[in-house]
Design an enzyme around this catalytic site. Structure first.
Site, PDB file in Angstrom:
ATOM      1  N   LYS A 232       2.115   6.785  -5.025  1.00 39.83           N
ATOM      2  CA  LYS A 232       2.653   7.848  -4.178  1.00 39.83           C
ATOM      3  C   LYS A 232       4.034   8.301  -4.649  1.00 39.83           C
ATOM      4  O   LYS A 232       4.677   7.687  -5.494  1.00 39.83           O
ATOM      5  CB  LYS A 232       2.669   7.391  -2.717  1.00 39.83           C
ATOM      6  CG  LYS A 232       1.269   7.355  -2.122  1.00 39.83           C
ATOM      7  CD  LYS A 232       1.263   7.276  -0.617  1.00 39.83           C
ATOM      8  CE  LYS A 232      -0.147   7.516  -0.079  1.00 39.83           C
ATOM      9  NZ  LYS A 232      -0.203   7.428   1.386  1.00 39.83           N
ATOM     10  N   ARG A 266      -4.843   0.096  -0.044  1.00 39.44           N
ATOM     11  CA  ARG A 266      -5.619   1.215  -0.614  1.00 39.44           C
ATOM     12  C   ARG A 266      -5.015   1.566  -1.969  1.00 39.44           C
ATOM     13  O   ARG A 266      -3.893   2.063  -2.034  1.00 39.44           O
ATOM     14  CB  ARG A 266      -5.576   2.407   0.348  1.00 39.44           C
ATOM     15  CG  ARG A 266      -6.423   3.602  -0.060  1.00 39.44           C
ATOM     16  CD  ARG A 266      -6.294   4.691   0.989  1.00 39.44           C
ATOM     17  NE  ARG A 266      -7.139   5.847   0.744  1.00 39.44           N
ATOM     18  CZ  ARG A 266      -6.809   6.891  -0.015  1.00 39.44           C
ATOM     19  NH1 ARG A 266      -5.614   6.916  -0.614  1.00 39.44           N
ATOM     20  NH2 ARG A 266      -7.640   7.902  -0.175  1.00 39.44           N
TER      21      ARG A 266
END
Length: 296
Positions: A232, A266
């Site tokens: 991210k 995840r």
């Protein structure tokens, strides 16, 4: 290290028992979108998406998260029918080829979730904070289904510029408690609920770094917690790394979250993430080494 007291830590999903008191699940990511932020459409074609499911299972993934609409609103609206056309064939293939792989569908639409659950999915991953309570109604009707409730402030696929928090972890925890209560009030059972603080979702890098170091305040809520940290922007901005060079930072963030109580991570890079998680479990005393020769 923080060990939260979990609500219903032992759960049977896809015919497998998970004990989140002593186990961390690795959730792989397969996006059937032409413009996903990480793989830029590498798994958009159906055959590529199915191959990615096979590769994730072979690499040791416990869960697979299948999505057809990216979180960002850039790119315009996608009708539910088109989202379903993207995700449903992958769900069907995953269910047929890997019967004990937990299949999650990343959607905020109840109609899409219903079709995917009928096709063999086990988890509804709603990244919009239960914006549509009909998702809770759907899950409540299916006792074997898990519902992931994520912190995000914006309506689905809308921009939320310059988010502000006076107490980022405290506000996220309060939001999650409130949305969990909505689910419970609509009949979802406690053993069906997973929470996710939403790393980077309507948050800047400073917010997400603080959230990560205060992760124990989120996991203390008591439901198994998902950490979606992989590749991210908070990793890229912190380390000054482009999208394809964020693995090391992502693994560091994932392990930190596990040590502070997260029980599902995840991740895009499955093999490396499985190794990091299994090593962390061994350090925590939850897993025996595969073999022992050194100084024995």
């Amino acid at each position: 290290m923080f060990i939260p007291e979990l609500i219903a830590p032992k759960r049977v999903i896809a015919g497998r028992e998970f004990d989140f008191d002593r186990q961390v699940a690795v959730m792989a990511v397969v996006n059937r979108t032409p413009d996903s932020f990480y793989d830029q459409g590498a798994t958009y074609a159906l055959d590529k998406a199915v191959a990615a499911v096979d590769a994730a299972a072979a690499a040791g993934a416990d869960w697979i998260d299948i999505g057809g609409v990216k979180f960002s609103p850039n790119g315009g609206e996608l009708p539910a029918e088109q989202e379903l056309d993207r995700v449903l064939p992958v769900v069907r293939a995953a269910a047929a080829r890997h019967p004990h792989l937990v299949i999650s569908v990343d959607t905020f639409r109840a109609d899409v979730a219903r079709e995917c659950l009928d096709a063999g999915a086990h988890v509804v991953n709603d990244t919009t904070g239960l914006h549509d309570p009909a998702l809770a109604d759907l899950v409540a009707q299916r006792p074997g289904t898990q519902l992931i409730i994520t912190h995000s402030l914006a309506k689905p696929r809308t921009h939320y510029p310059k988010p502000q928090y006076a107490d980022v972890a405290g506000e996220i925890a309060a939001f999650l408690r409130a949305r969990v209560q909505v689910a419970l009030d609509r009949g979802v059972r406690p053993e069906q609920i997973v929470i996710d603080p939403g790393h980077d979702l309507n948050k800047n890098t400073f917010h997400t770094l603080e959230l990560t170091r205060r992760m124990s305040e989120i996991t203390a809520i008591g439901y198994p917690c998902l950490a979606a940290v992989s590749n991210k922007d908070f990793v890229g901005e912190t380390l000054d790394r482009p999208r394809e060079q964020r693995l090391s930072g992502s693994l560091a963030a994932a392990v930190t979250c596990v040590l502070l109580g997260a029980r599902i991570v995840r991740m895009h890079n499955v093999a490396e993430s499985v190794d990091a998680v299994r090593m962390t479990e061994a350090i925590m005393g939850w897993r025996q080494p595969a073999y022992t020769v050194h100084n024995m």
